[in-house]
Design an enzyme around this catalytic site. Structure first.
Site, PDB file in Angstrom:
ATOM      1  N   LYS A  55     -60.843 -81.999  11.019  1.00 42.02           N
ATOM      2  CA  LYS A  55     -60.535 -81.857  12.404  1.00 42.02           C
ATOM      3  C   LYS A  55     -59.760 -80.547  12.944  1.00 42.02           C
ATOM      4  O   LYS A  55     -60.237 -80.055  13.952  1.00 42.02           O
ATOM      5  CB  LYS A  55     -59.479 -82.880  12.954  1.00 42.02           C
ATOM      6  CG  LYS A  55     -60.199 -84.372  12.744  1.00 42.02           C
ATOM      7  CD  LYS A  55     -59.108 -85.682  12.761  1.00 42.02           C
ATOM      8  CE  LYS A  55     -59.984 -86.842  12.567  1.00 42.02           C
ATOM      9  NZ  LYS A  55     -59.193 -87.961  12.408  1.00 42.02           N
ATOM     10  N   GLN A  99     -53.123 -89.582  12.490  1.00 41.44           N
ATOM     11  CA  GLN A  99     -54.000 -90.303  11.862  1.00 41.44           C
ATOM     12  C   GLN A  99     -53.387 -91.409  11.006  1.00 41.44           C
ATOM     13  O   GLN A  99     -52.335 -91.568  10.768  1.00 41.44           O
ATOM     14  CB  GLN A  99     -53.900 -88.943  10.654  1.00 41.44           C
ATOM     15  CG  GLN A  99     -55.220 -89.227   9.382  1.00 41.44           C
ATOM     16  CD  GLN A  99     -56.606 -89.156  10.133  1.00 41.44           C
ATOM     17  OE1 GLN A  99     -56.968 -88.667  11.186  1.00 41.44           O
ATOM     18  NE2 GLN A  99     -57.534 -90.029   9.432  1.00 41.44           N
ATOM     19  N   ASP A 122     -57.990 -90.772  20.550  1.00 39.76           N
ATOM     20  CA  ASP A 122     -58.443 -91.987  19.859  1.00 39.76           C
ATOM     21  C   ASP A 122     -58.955 -93.017  20.414  1.00 39.76           C
ATOM     22  O   ASP A 122     -59.816 -93.853  19.837  1.00 39.76           O
ATOM     23  CB  ASP A 122     -57.360 -92.416  18.597  1.00 39.76           C
ATOM     24  CG  ASP A 122     -57.529 -91.787  17.512  1.00 39.76           C
ATOM     25  OD1 ASP A 122     -58.665 -91.356  16.779  1.00 39.76           O
ATOM     26  OD2 ASP A 122     -56.437 -91.669  16.737  1.00 39.76           O
TER      27      ASP A 122
HETATM   28  N1  GUN Z   1     -58.114 -92.976  10.238  1.00 41.10           N
HETATM   29  C1  GUN Z   1     -59.527 -93.292  10.059  1.00 41.10           C
HETATM   30  N2  GUN Z   1     -60.267 -92.942  11.012  1.00 41.10           N
HETATM   31  C2  GUN Z   1     -59.465 -92.801  12.011  1.00 41.10           C
HETATM   32  C3  GUN Z   1     -59.598 -92.238  13.525  1.00 41.10           C
HETATM   33  O1  GUN Z   1     -60.574 -92.200  13.960  1.00 41.10           O
HETATM   34  N3  GUN Z   1     -58.387 -91.781  14.111  1.00 41.10           N
HETATM   35  C4  GUN Z   1     -57.126 -92.057  13.606  1.00 41.10           C
HETATM   36  N4  GUN Z   1     -56.138 -91.654  14.107  1.00 41.10           N
HETATM   37  N5  GUN Z   1     -56.989 -92.585  12.191  1.00 41.10           N
HETATM   38  C5  GUN Z   1     -58.091 -92.703  11.562  1.00 41.10           C
END
Ligand code: GUN
Length: 297
Positions: A55, A99, A122
């Site tokens: 990311k 995350q 998100d």
């Molecule tokens: N963990 C796995 N996929 C995601 C996601 O799309 N967003 C977040 N914040 N954590 C994750």
């Protein structure tokens, strides 16, 4: 059965990222705004560290103001809430992502609730979940939104089709089912949410014209669980030990690809399928937030 169509994520993600790059330039040059994304990683889960690294790389490449906060495993809930509050109040930050999973002493729901819904790239805050369910505009969860983009890009008909989502997580299964049921392009499907507690899961999955799997178990769906000619979307990203692989593991989906592919009309590979969409949609949500799209919707 003829060879299935391989639904690769790259062309879809690239098309979205090309538009994001144009939008970033416009925001910078015409409005003097540099979209800002802050990502928070707590602890040292290796898969999460990899996702967060990707990311960060992608958002830098696109010229976003990207900041990653790497916090130790023993970070307290209060410390994390303090950071979220700081980011909420920082006008240079348009997107906040914490995350998941978090260490077990931190309540993920509490953190999600603390994020300003306008910066919730998100789409996990209950305000945004509610908007999704009633069909109001707002940030959509990245992976489910990415799946719908793939279905649209590859012109997979969803209207009136039987879609079975295997998995009921807040991150993928539940929002994906909601998106597929929406009365709009890429939706209008007849949706079932199935999960591991089903008495006879195979009987349900075999009814699917479109089978979407996000259960987090390697190679869980075998060919006996899939209808001939179905479209199969594999959202799983599982690391399995492989002493022959350079890193000591390899990544497989929730679908046993070799068994299932010959039976279906189209299938997403792992890696190279849905996984590439998550970051593209995150970038799209971040610039939408920077543009102010989520402010009064
Ligand atoms: N963990 C796995 N996929 C995601 C996601 O799309 N967003 C977040 N914040 N954590 C994750």
């Amino acid at each position: 059965m003829s060879e299935p169509i391989i639904l690769k994520g790259k062309p879809v993600a690239d098309a979205i990222l090309d538009q994001v790059a144009r939008d970033v330039n416009y925001l910078k040059e015409e409005r003097g705004i540099t979209p800002g994304l802050s990502v928070v990683l707590v602890g040292d889960d290796p898969a999460s560290a990899t996702y967060v690294g990707s990311k960060e790389r992608k958002s830098r490449e696109l010229g976003l103001n990207s900041v990653t906060y790497r916090m130790p495993e023993n970070t307290s809930e209060e410390e994390l809430l303090d950071l979220v509050e700081r980011l909420n109040n920082d006008p240079t930050v348009h997107g906040i992502l914490v995350q998941s999973p978090l260490p077990s002493h931190i309540d993920y729901n509490k953190i999600t609730l603390a994020i300003n819904p306008v910066k919730d790239v998100d789409g996990f805050h209950p305000v945004n979940v509610g908007k999704l369910v009633i069909g109001l505009p707002g940030p959509l969860p990245c992976t489910p939104a990415g799946v719908v983009e793939m279905l649209k890009y590859y012109k997979v008909a969803t209207s009136g089709k039987r879609a079975v989502v295997v998995g009921r997580s807040n991150i993928v299964g539940k929002p994906l089912a909601n998106l597929l049921a929406q009365k709009r392009d890429g939706g209008n499907a007849i949706v079932t949410i199935a999960h591991s507690a089903a008495d006879d899961l195979g009987a349900i999955t075999r009814e699917a014209d479109i089978l979407l799997v996000a259960i987090g178990r390697p190679n869980f769906i075998g060919s006996d669980m899939v209808k001939e000619g179905a479209v199969v979307i594999d959202v799983g990203i599982n690391r399995v030990d492989d002493p022959d692989a350079k890193r000591g593991y390899r990544v497989v989906g929730d679908v046993d690809y070799n068994q299932v592919a010959p039976k279906c009309s189209a299938i997403t590979p792992v890696p190279g399928g849905v996984g590439l969409m998550t970051i593209a949609m995150l970038m799209q949500n971040t610039i939408a937030s920077a543009r102010g799209d989520f402010n009064q919707s």
